[in-house]
Design a protein around this motif. Structure first.
Motif, PDB file in Angstrom:
ATOM      1  N   ASP A 230       0.851  -1.193   0.000  1.00 55.77           N
ATOM      2  CA  ASP A 230       0.000   0.000   0.000  1.00 55.77           C
ATOM      3  C   ASP A 230       0.892   1.249   0.000  1.00 55.77           C
ATOM      4  O   ASP A 230       1.192   1.820   1.051  1.00 55.77           O
ATOM      5  N   ALA A 232       0.333   4.310  -1.240  1.00 54.82           N
ATOM      6  CA  ALA A 232      -0.362   5.546  -0.854  1.00 54.82           C
ATOM      7  C   ALA A 232      -0.453   5.661   0.663  1.00 54.82           C
ATOM      8  O   ALA A 232      -0.234   6.730   1.243  1.00 54.82           O
ATOM      9  N   GLY A 233      -0.766   4.559   1.333  1.00 55.29           N
ATOM     10  CA  GLY A 233      -0.847   4.586   2.786  1.00 55.29           C
ATOM     11  C   GLY A 233       0.489   4.915   3.424  1.00 55.29           C
ATOM     12  O   GLY A 233       0.564   5.683   4.388  1.00 55.29           O
ATOM     13  N   ALA A 272      -7.016  11.634   5.289  1.00 55.32           N
ATOM     14  CA  ALA A 272      -6.822  10.917   4.025  1.00 55.32           C
ATOM     15  C   ALA A 272      -6.243   9.526   4.278  1.00 55.32           C
ATOM     16  O   ALA A 272      -6.627   8.548   3.616  1.00 55.32           O
ATOM     17  N   PHE A 273      -5.345   9.441   5.236  1.00 60.27           N
ATOM     18  CA  PHE A 273      -4.731   8.154   5.571  1.00 60.27           C
ATOM     19  C   PHE A 273      -5.783   7.160   6.054  1.00 60.27           C
ATOM     20  O   PHE A 273      -5.808   6.000   5.621  1.00 60.27           O
ATOM     21  N   VAL A 276      -7.970   5.986   3.126  1.00 63.27           N
ATOM     22  CA  VAL A 276      -7.268   5.054   2.245  1.00 63.27           C
ATOM     23  C   VAL A 276      -7.132   3.686   2.907  1.00 63.27           C
ATOM     24  O   VAL A 276      -7.398   2.646   2.288  1.00 63.27           O
ATOM     25  N   GLU A 277      -6.731   3.675   4.175  1.00 62.85           N
ATOM     26  CA  GLU A 277      -6.475   2.401   4.834  1.00 62.85           C
ATOM     27  C   GLU A 277      -7.738   1.577   5.038  1.00 62.85           C
ATOM     28  O   GLU A 277      -7.678   0.342   5.080  1.00 62.85           O
ATOM     29  N   ARG A 279     -10.158   1.466   2.930  1.00 65.03           N
ATOM     30  CA  ARG A 279     -10.687   1.069   1.627  1.00 65.03           C
ATOM     31  C   ARG A 279      -9.859  -0.006   0.937  1.00 65.03           C
ATOM     32  O   ARG A 279     -10.387  -0.784   0.150  1.00 65.03           O
ATOM     33  N   VAL A 280      -8.545  -0.034   1.195  1.00 66.64           N
ATOM     34  CA  VAL A 280      -7.702  -0.987   0.487  1.00 66.64           C
ATOM     35  C   VAL A 280      -7.796  -2.359   1.152  1.00 66.64           C
ATOM     36  O   VAL A 280      -8.050  -2.475   2.352  1.00 66.64           O
ATOM     37  N   PRO A 283      -4.013  -2.987   3.697  1.00 61.78           N
ATOM     38  CA  PRO A 283      -3.455  -1.696   4.101  1.00 61.78           C
ATOM     39  C   PRO A 283      -2.086  -1.833   4.750  1.00 61.78           C
ATOM     40  O   PRO A 283      -1.761  -2.867   5.330  1.00 61.78           O
TER      41      PRO A 283
END
Length: 496
Positions: A230, A232-233, A272-273, A276-277, A279-280, A283
Motif C-alpha cells: 500500500d 499511498a498509505g 486521508a490516511f 485510504v487504509e 478502503r484498500v 493496508p
C-alpha cells in the motif's frame, strides 16, 4: 570487540531465559511443522537483530548535548538525531511487516539489517567530516532498520513452538527497552575514548553480527498471500508523522502560526490516511484491528507510556551535563552521564525476564500497570529531588524497573489479542505507536526545557519531568480498559 562479545553473551542468556518461559498461551495458536522451532541459533538471531536495532536507536541519547556542542546546534535540533531515527522507524515498520507477509520475513530482515549497516557507515563518515545534515540523514537510514521488529515477531509466530512463543514474544518486546538502556550506557565511555563516530562504528559491528545470524535463519515453506504494498498509505503516514513532529519541535522557533498550519496539514493527511487504509484490501496499517477493545487499549497505553519514557531519557543526560554555574546540573562528561544511567540499564535488563515471570502469574495487564505506576513514582521523584547525582541515579533505577516491566508486557498483550495471521499487522501498529510516542516524548521534553536564548532553566526541567509523569500515569489508567483475555477471538473476514 569486547563490547560485541559482551552483547552476544547478553543475547544468548536472554534467548535461553525467554525460550523457556510460557506465559499466557494463546489457545488459537496452531502448532508449527518445523523441527527446529525454538533452537538456540534461531532465537539468538532474532534477539540479536532486535537488540542491535534498539541499541542503534538509543545510542545517541546520552550524548545529545555533546552533539549539540560539537555541531553548534540547539538542544531541540540535536534531539532530531533521535527523532529522525524514530520517524523513519515508524514508517518502515508497517512497510516491512507487509513486505515480509508478501516476500518472506527472512528476506526483509536481511534488507533491514543491511540498511542498519549502510546508515551507520554514512553517519560515521558524516560525523568525521563535520556535517550535521549528513549525520541526520545517516540516522534516518538507520531508522529504516526498525522493520526488524515486526518481521521478528512474525517469524517467531510461525516458527517457534506454541508453548515457547509467549516467552519469546515477551523477550523480543523487552529488547526495545533493554537495547535502549545498553545503548545509553555504552555511549559515554565510547565517546570519551574514541569520539562520537565510534557510536556509529559500534552500530556497524552490531549490524554485521545480526546479519551473520540472520543468514542462518531458514523459514518453512508457506503460502504467499496475494496483494501488493500500500504505497499511498505509506506516503500519507510519512506526511502525518513529519507534520506532527515538525509542529512539536519547531513551533516556537517558526511561530505558532506555522505550527497551526502544520497541525492542519497533519489533520488533513491523517483523514486521508484513514480513508485510504479502510478502503484498500491490504493496508500498510490495518486500522480495522483497532476496532477491538483489547488491541485499541493496548496501543493507546503503548503510545502514552512511550511518551513518558523517551521524555525522561532525553531529560536526564541534558540535566546531568548542564554546568553547575547555571544553578543546577552536575557538569558531567559523557562517561559520567553513562554511569548515571547505568542503574537504569542494569535494572531494565533484570526486569525483562522478571516481567515475563510476573506476566505468567498475574497477566500482562497487571504487569503493565505495575510498571507504569513505578515509572510515575520515579518521574515525580526526578521532578522534586535531583540536587545530587545519586538521587537521579536512584530514580533512574526505579524508572528502569518500571519500563522494563511495562515494555515486556506489551508484546504479550498485543499478540494475545489477535490470531496468528494477524500478528504482523498488530505488532506493526504497536511498534509504530511505540516509536511515534517516543519521538513525541523526546521532542516535547526538548521543547519544554529549551528557552529562546541561553541555558534551560531548572523550572523547565521540573515541568518536563512532571509532564513525563503525567504521561506514565495516563498509561496506567488506560491499561484498566484492557479486558482480561477470554481465550477466544472475534472472527474477522479476510479481504478478497
Amino acid at each position: 570487540m569486547w563490547i560485541l562479545a559482551a552483547l552476544a553473551a547478553v543475547g544468548v542468556a536472554l534467548a535461553r531465559r525467554f525460550a523457556g518461559r510460557a506465559p499466557e498461551r494463546n489457545p488459537t495458536d496452531a502448532p508449527t511443522r518445523t523441527a527446529r522451532a525454538g533452537t538456540p541459533v534461531l532465537l539468538l538471531a532474532l534477539f540479536a537483530s532486535a537488540l542491535g536495532v534498539a541499541i542503534a536507536q538509543a545510542v545517541v541519547v546520552a550524548v545529545l548535548p555533546v552533539f549539540g556542542r560539537q555541531f553548534g546546534v540547539s538542544a531541540a535540533a540535536a534531539a532530531w538525531l533521535l527523532t529522525g531515527f524514530m520517524l523513519a522507524a515508524a514508517v518502515a515498520t508497517p512497510v516491512a511487516g507487509r513486505l515480509g507477509d508478501l516476500h518472506g520475513y527472512r528476506r526483509v530482515m536481511l534488507v533491514s539489517l543491511g540498511l542498519l549497516v549502510v546508515g551507520s557507515v554514512f553517519a560515521a563518515a558524516a560525523d568525521h567530516t563535520g556535517s550535521f545534515a549528513g549525520l541526520l540523514l545517516g540516522r534516518v537510514v538507520q531508522g529504516l532498520s526498525a522493520g526488524v521488529f515486526p518481521v521478528a515477531f512474525g517469524m517467531a509466530r510461525r516458527i517457534v513452538a506454541p508453548n515457547r512463543l509467549p516467552g519469546v514474544v515477551a523477550g523480543l518486546s523487552a529488547m526495545f527497552g533493554v537495547g535502549g538502556a545498553l545503548g545509553m550506557v555504552l555511549a559515554g565511555p565510547l565517546v570519551e575514548v574514541l569520539g562520537t563516530p565510534s557510536l556509529f562504528w559500534l552500530c556497524v559491528g552490531l549490524g554485521l553480527v545480526a546479519l551473520a545470524g540472520a543468514v542462518v535463519v531458514r523459514e518453512p515453506e508457506r503460502r504467499t498471500p496475494s496483494g501488493s504494498l500500500d504505497v499511498a498509505g505509506a506516503l500519507l503516514l510519512s506526511a502525518v508523522l513529519v507534520a506532527v513532529l515538525l509542529g512539536v519541535s519547531q513551533g516556537r522557533t517558526w511561530g505558532w502560526g506555522s505550527a497551526a498550519a502544520l497541525a492542519t496539514a497533519a489533520s488533513a493527511a491523517a483523514a486521508a490516511f484513514v480513508l485510504v487504509e479502510l478502503r484498500v484490501a491490504a493496508p500498510v496499517v490495518d486500522l480495522r484491528l483497532l476496532r477491538r477493545r483489547p488491541v485499541a487499549a493496548a496501543n493507546l497505553a503503548t503510545f502514552v507510556v512511550s511518551v513518558g519514557m523517551f521524555a525522561a531519557v532525553t531529560l536526564i543526560p541534558q540535566f546531568a551535563q548542564t554546568p553547575p554555574a547555571a544553578g543546577y546540573g552536575f557538569g558531567t562528561n559523557a562517561t559520567g552521564t553513562g554511569l548515571l544511567i547505568a542503574p537504569m540499564a542494569m535494572i531494565m535488563v533484570i526486569a525483562a525476564p522478571l516481567g515475563a515471570r510476573l506476566t505468567a502469574r498475574v497477566g500482562g495487564r497487571a504487569t503493565f500497570r505495575v510498571g507504569a505506576l513505578l515509572a510515575v513514582a520515579a518521574l515525580l521523584a526526578s521532578a522534586v529531588a535531583r540536587g545530587a547525582a545519586w538521587q537521579l541515579a536512584a530514580a533512574g533505577a526505579v524508572l528502569g524497573l518500571g519500563y522494563g516491566l511495562a515494555f515486556g508486557a506489551l508484546g504479550t498483550l498485543v499478540v494475545g489479542a489477535v490470531r496468528p495471521e494477524e500478528t504482523g499487522a498488530a505488532t506493526g501498529i504497536n511498534t509504530i505507536l511505540r516509536t511515534v510516542g517516543g519521538a513525541v516524548g523526546a521532542q516535547v521534553a526538548a521543547t519544554i526545557v529549551t528557552p529562546a536564548a541561553g541555558l534551560p532553566t531548572d523550572g523547565g526541567f521540573t515541568l518536563a519531568f512532571l509532564v513525563a509523569a503525567a504521561a506514565a500515569l495516563l498509561a496506567a489508567i488506560t491499561a484498566r480498559a484492557i479486558p482480561r483475555p477470554t481465550g477466544t477471538l472475534p472472527s474477522t473476514p479476510r479481504p478478497r
